[in-house]
Write an enzyme that holds these catalytic residues in place. Structure first.
Site, short mmCIF file in Angstrom:
data_model
loop_
_atom_site.label_atom_id
_atom_site.label_comp_id
_atom_site.label_asym_id
_atom_site.label_seq_id
_atom_site.Cartn_x
_atom_site.Cartn_y
_atom_site.Cartn_z
CG ASP A 254 -0.09 -18.52 12.55
OD1 ASP A 254 -0.72 -17.59 12.03
OD2 ASP A 254 0.43 -19.43 11.86
CB SER A 255 -4.02 -19.95 11.02
OG SER A 255 -2.90 -19.62 10.22
CB CYS B 221 -2.25 -15.11 12.64
SG CYS B 221 -3.28 -15.45 11.21
CG ASN B 222 0.53 -10.85 8.64
OD1 ASN B 222 0.90 -9.69 8.55
ND2 ASN B 222 1.36 -11.85 8.85
CD GLU C 111 0.95 -24.83 6.21
OE1 GLU C 111 0.30 -25.89 6.22
OE2 GLU C 111 0.71 -23.86 6.95
CB CYS D 60 1.30 -13.94 4.72
SG CYS D 60 0.81 -15.65 5.02
CG HIS E 40 3.00 -19.69 5.84
ND1 HIS E 40 2.06 -19.27 6.75
CD2 HIS E 40 2.91 -21.05 5.81
CE1 HIS E 40 1.44 -20.33 7.25
NE2 HIS E 40 1.94 -21.42 6.70
N1 DGL Z 1 -1.04 -17.19 9.36
C1 DGL Z 1 -1.77 -16.66 8.23
C2 DGL Z 1 -1.47 -15.18 8.07
O1 DGL Z 1 -0.44 -14.67 8.48
C3 DGL Z 1 -1.44 -17.41 6.96
C4 DGL Z 1 -2.00 -18.80 6.89
C5 DGL Z 1 -3.51 -18.81 6.89
O2 DGL Z 1 -4.16 -18.41 5.91
O3 DGL Z 1 -4.06 -19.22 7.90
O4 DGL Z 1 -2.27 -14.47 7.55
#
Ligand code: DGL
Length: 287
Positions: A27-28, A90-91, A169, A201, A203
């Site tokens: 993930d990011s 990660c979406n 976060e 997403c 989060h």
């Molecule tokens: N993990 C990202 C997503 O699910 C959200 C956080 C980001 O923007 O990197 O899209």
């Protein structure tokens, strides 16, 4: 069924020798831990190697080309660690990179968008579905496209909620400020008569109680992390890659790598995972 879920994972051959290898999850940053958490709960025998790209987060506001480049680098890293399958947790990366990368892969790969879209498409009663996510995910229209594969008549309404990521976060999961922000973002759904809302997403499942309070009982909240873990379980069985618990070193282990701020990552992980993380190792993903 197989194709709808996993697209073109064509090289469907057994990898028995890799049964006890870990699953690579990326993930990011910290968000994909909601997916890792579901894998730990639903597939307790599976080991995980997690990479959080904490140096380059957020992905949600970056271009497709950039996300593709990042995703390829990370997959290369996870492959070097001997993983047996990849979960794009990660979406935004699932929206921008998964379909392009899939044909390049020698192992099964699954993202979070298709499983979430499929369950929403199949469970909506009135055919009206909301999707919330990053600007990248919502702008890509990927959820609409995937929902229409299963339910062509569904009406899909998207809303980017970029402030949710920093609020999560910051740990403000039940804060009054988060409630105010959520009310404003979700106002557009209030008159739209949706019966299903996809938390598109990584989060957002952590804001489930606030979002549920605003949307009310009539709206079913879909957490793609849950569906993805289920989909991963089926994918591993299908490829004969599921850990059967019979190997010598078959008990699950979890390892975490990040590109920055390892201590902060570790603290966040320990606040949401069902196990204690001792270490998150810093690596230079660009090298
Ligand atoms: N993990 C990202 C997503 O699910 C959200 C956080 C980001 O923007 O990197 O899209």
């Amino acid at each position: 069924m197989y194709d709808l879920f996993y697209g073109d994972n064509k090289m469907k051959q057994p990898f028995e020798d890799k049964r006890y290898a870990p699953v690579g999850v990326f993930d990011s940053g910290v968000g994909g831990l909601t997916v890792a958490r579901e894998i730990m709960r639903q597939l307790p025998r599976e080991s995980i190697i997690y990479f959080g790209d904490t140096a380059r987060v957020p992905y949600g506001s970056k271009s497709k080309e950039t996300i593709l480049r990042y995703s390829r680098q990370i997959i290369h890293f996870l492959e070097s660690k001997g993983v047996k399958a990849i979960v794009v947790a990660c979406n935004t990366a699932s929206a921008f990179a998964l379909e392009e990368i899939r044909p390049e892969m020698k192992m099964p790969i699954i993202g979070v968008v298709k499983p979430g879209a499929r369950v929403a498409a199949e469970t909506t009663v009135n055919g009206r579905i909301g999707v919330i996510g990053t600007e990248g995910t919502v702008g890509s229209q990927i959820y609409t496209e995937m929902i229409h594969r299963h339910n062509p008549g569904a009406v899909v309404l998207g809303k980017a909620c970029p402030l949710f990521v920093p609020l999560v976060e910051e740990g403000w999961l039940k804060d009054s400020i988060t409630m105010e922000v959520a009310k404003r973002y979700l106002a557009s759904f209030q008159e739209s008569d949706i019966d299903t809302l996809i938390l598109g997403c990584t989060h957002y499942p952590l804001l489930r109680s606030i979002i549920g309070e605003i949307m009310g009982d009539r709206v079913n909240l879909v957490n793609p992390a849950y569906e993805t873990a289920q989909g991963l379980g089926r994918l591993l069985e299908e490829y004969q890659l599921a850990n059967d618990g019979k190997g010598e070193n078959s008990s699950a282990s979890y390892r975490f790598f990040v590109s920055d701020a390892a201590e902060k990552f570790k603290n966040f992980a320990n606040s949401i995972l069902p196990c204690e993380i001792k270490e998150a190792r810093l690596i230079h993903i660009e090298e």
